[in-house]
Design an enzyme around this catalytic site. Sequence first.
Site, PDB file in Angstrom:
ATOM      1  N   ASP A  64       0.832  -1.198   0.000  1.00 38.25           N
ATOM      2  CA  ASP A  64       0.000   0.000   0.000  1.00 38.25           C
ATOM      3  C   ASP A  64       0.870   1.252   0.000  1.00 38.25           C
ATOM      4  O   ASP A  64       2.010   1.247   0.452  1.00 38.25           O
ATOM      5  CB  ASP A  64      -0.992   0.007   1.163  1.00 38.25           C
ATOM      6  CG  ASP A  64      -0.465  -0.706   2.404  1.00 38.25           C
ATOM      7  OD1 ASP A  64       0.759  -0.898   2.522  1.00 38.25           O
ATOM      8  OD2 ASP A  64      -1.280  -1.069   3.260  1.00 38.25           O
ATOM      9  N   GLU A 123      -6.049   3.483   3.325  1.00 41.32           N
ATOM     10  CA  GLU A 123      -6.574   4.054   4.563  1.00 41.32           C
ATOM     11  C   GLU A 123      -7.967   4.651   4.390  1.00 41.32           C
ATOM     12  O   GLU A 123      -8.179   5.852   4.477  1.00 41.32           O
ATOM     13  CB  GLU A 123      -5.606   5.127   5.094  1.00 41.32           C
ATOM     14  CG  GLU A 123      -4.208   4.625   5.429  1.00 41.32           C
ATOM     15  CD  GLU A 123      -4.160   3.799   6.706  1.00 41.32           C
ATOM     16  OE1 GLU A 123      -5.208   3.672   7.379  1.00 41.32           O
ATOM     17  OE2 GLU A 123      -3.077   3.280   7.025  1.00 41.32           O
TER      18      GLU A 123
END
Length: 368
Positions: A64, A123
């Site tokens: 990520d 997120e």
Amino acid sequence: MNLSEIRKNLHQIPELGFEEFKTQKFILSILKQFPQLKIHTFPFTGIVAEYSVGKGDYKLIRADMDALPIEEETDCDFRSQHPGKMHACGHDVHMTILLGLIEKVIQADLQQNILFVFQPAEEGKGGAKKMLETGFFDSFSISEAFALHVSGSLPLGTISSKAGIFFANTEEVDVIFKGKSAHVAFPETGKDALKAGIDFLRIVEENLQKNFTIPDTIRCVFGKMEAGTVRNAIPADCKLEGTIRAFFDDDLRKIKEILEFSGKEIAEKNGVQTKIKYLSYYKAVKNEKTLYQKLKSVCRKLNLKFEEAEAVFTGEDFGYFSEKYPGLLFWLGANQGEKQDLHSSSFLPDEKAIPIGVDVFFKLIKSE
């Protein structure tokens, strides 16, 4: 490549979900050094580096890219250069590990088809889901998907995971009550939205206690409440912001049912209107048992300590990958002698974890 310098460079340019423009540019500048890769980009900030060596299935490894809206408070010499933004979840380390893995795979001339995925917006903005919805991955036969997450609570180099459900389903929720404002001297002319919000919290807790063993199976927490404009007026509006979490889909649905009928009951009781909005959603991460066993075997070969993990209420959108493909997510210990929490302004994983992560991934994709 100097992985330490790469990590430091990434750490200094944290960017929020789908805004990882500098990060994308930096990663692409490194990937272009490898002619063995076919680079794929998207209308957003995601990147896939395709390593193809012939016919056969692909293994997918994901890192990520995004950071958090947190002001960094570490004392390192490579602090964030973006005020109010920080890699407080270790994604700078994740990306560095994936870049190190790419280099190792190419140097070893590994005869295995691989997709190296740099995923934006983990997120809370649904980066994994958006990448999968492009249909890009449907043209590949993907047999296994892997990801890791650094841990500030585990000692450096300790690996931890579990078979089955590892990370919970998580979803954000807003509950809004609309009433009518009135002066406190004449409350009978108003409809108190704040009172409705307080009543809602009480009845939801009562109903959850009746239906679940808390806190073992679910979480339903409202961490923020806003109401009113002045101290001497009945509030016309009340907004509660919360999160719901459950290991099993049926439990998540049951929590939503409780919120819905509790909201309706309280609205009728207080003469107000209510609306419930569900926001970002993380699919539960489920680890394939055979891949979990493979991870334990790799740890033995690398002489790394392995700890059986417990299922956690953490959210991780790798769950969308593990839903579609046999998947495995694991913790990589990276504390520097003092336990640190994810999303903390002082979170700073030890860079010595980087080559360990590279080696574990390499062994996982190399072994059959």
